[in-house]
Design an enzyme around this catalytic site. Structure first.
Site, short mmCIF file in Angstrom:
data_model
loop_
_atom_site.label_atom_id
_atom_site.label_comp_id
_atom_site.label_asym_id
_atom_site.label_seq_id
_atom_site.Cartn_x
_atom_site.Cartn_y
_atom_site.Cartn_z
N ASP A 182 -9.46 -1.08 -4.19
CA ASP A 182 -8.21 -1.78 -4.53
C ASP A 182 -7.01 -0.84 -4.58
O ASP A 182 -6.00 -1.15 -5.22
CB ASP A 182 -8.37 -2.49 -5.87
CG ASP A 182 -8.56 -1.52 -7.03
OD1 ASP A 182 -8.84 -0.33 -6.77
OD2 ASP A 182 -8.42 -1.95 -8.20
N GLU A 183 -7.09 0.30 -3.90
CA GLU A 183 -6.00 1.26 -3.98
C GLU A 183 -5.83 1.98 -2.65
O GLU A 183 -6.81 2.33 -1.99
CB GLU A 183 -6.29 2.27 -5.09
CG GLU A 183 -5.15 3.21 -5.39
CD GLU A 183 -5.44 4.07 -6.61
OE1 GLU A 183 -4.49 4.42 -7.32
OE2 GLU A 183 -6.62 4.39 -6.85
#
Length: 300
Positions: free
Chosen positions: A63-64
């Site tokens: 998620d990054e």
């Protein structure tokens, strides 16, 4: 994989905490099992949104990611505008919030992205960097680990301002090559480029269990599930590996790892399952219970 909501964090719960301790701190909390397949699918959708704006995307986790939008697909001159558009797209299409950090290098962009979660947008301009870093606790410096923090505290360094006062040579003497990086980080200097094509060296999956596994049957069932997921990921990335690594975290948080290198490269779930079961027999400590199982294939 586990985490906690921002509401739960108000009770002192954090992502590295055991479920038992989290329950003690927040007994009214709602505990749910993770769904890694769903997280992975959503993560891919988020990356597709990134790719609308630039192909220079360096994924750091599910998620990054870092994005270099200097030259972007829409010809937009403002990185701030692009960040807002991406946040809008993620919310509008996936109903998820996203925090963003905008700056002139990856180190500062990461720091900025952590400053206003879960839906903030922080910008660090070149003439603001040293001032912001000077007021920041050294623990907040991205890339500075727990052991380094302890050593810096021994030197009387607790903030970026105090780090600025340490000479480059002293930092290098104390920390080696990383001392060189520390000296520059305190001054907002980082020349690491966004690497869009990172070389994948391993593929793995793991799962944490809220209810400990105590029987060999349950453990092997979970290993079979992990083998299937790892196999699917290997096929997806067109990879085969010779080395299988098994990770077991026991109920007392003791972590055991053992690897087996085959004489050939493999990706079928059936063979990964057989190898994992074989390794498991050698290292399992069921009386303590098992709270985490992980499987990784490497040596591509």
């Amino acid at each position: 994989m586990s985490t906690c909501s921002y509401e739960a964090r108000a009770f002192g719960v954090h992502s590295a905490m055991s479920s038992k301790e989290a329950y003690e701190r927040c007994p009214q909390g709602i505990f749910i099992s993770g769904n890694y397949e769903k997280y992975q699918a959503i993560g891919l959708q988020v990356r597709e949104i990134f790719k609308r704006y630039t192909d220079l995307v360096e994924s750091m986790s599910i998620d990054e990611a870092y994005l270099d939008v200097t030259e972007n697909k829409l010809g937009i001159s403002s990185a701030i505008k692009i960040a807002k558009l991406i946040q809008h797209d993620i919310w509008n299409e996936l109903r998820l919030t996203a925090s963003a950090g905008v700056s002139y290098n990856k180190f500062l962009a990461k720091i900025a992205s952590d400053m206003e979660k879960p839906h903030g947008l922080t910008v660090i301009l070149p003439d603001e960097a040293v001032t912001i870093l000077s007021a920041m606790p050294i623990e907040k410096f991205h890339g500075v680990g727990k052991k380094t923090v302890e050593k810096l505290h021994e030197l009387g360094v607790y903030t970026g301002k105090e780090l600025l006062e340490i000479s480059e040579m002293e930092l290098i003497d104390r920390f080696g090559r990383f001392g060189y990086d520390l000296y520059r980080k305190a001054r907002g200097i980082s020349n690491s480029p966004v690497k869009a094509n990172r070389i994948r060296k391993s593929i793995g999956k793991e799962r944490t269990y809220g209810k400990l596994l105590y029987t060999e049957e349950d453990a092997k069932k979970e290993l079979s599930s992990l083998a299937k997921r790892v196999s699917e990921s290997l096929v997806k990335h067109s990879k085969k590996g010779k080395t299988v690594v098994l990770k077991i975290r026991c109920g007392d948080f003791t972590t055991l790892t053992k690897r087996l290198t085959l004489d050939h490269k493999t990706d079928p779930a059936e063979e990964l399952e057989r190898v994992a079961h074989g390794i498991f027999k050698q290292i399992a400590e069921l009386p303590k219970g098992i709270r985490l199982l992980g499987m990784t294939v490497t040596n591509f």
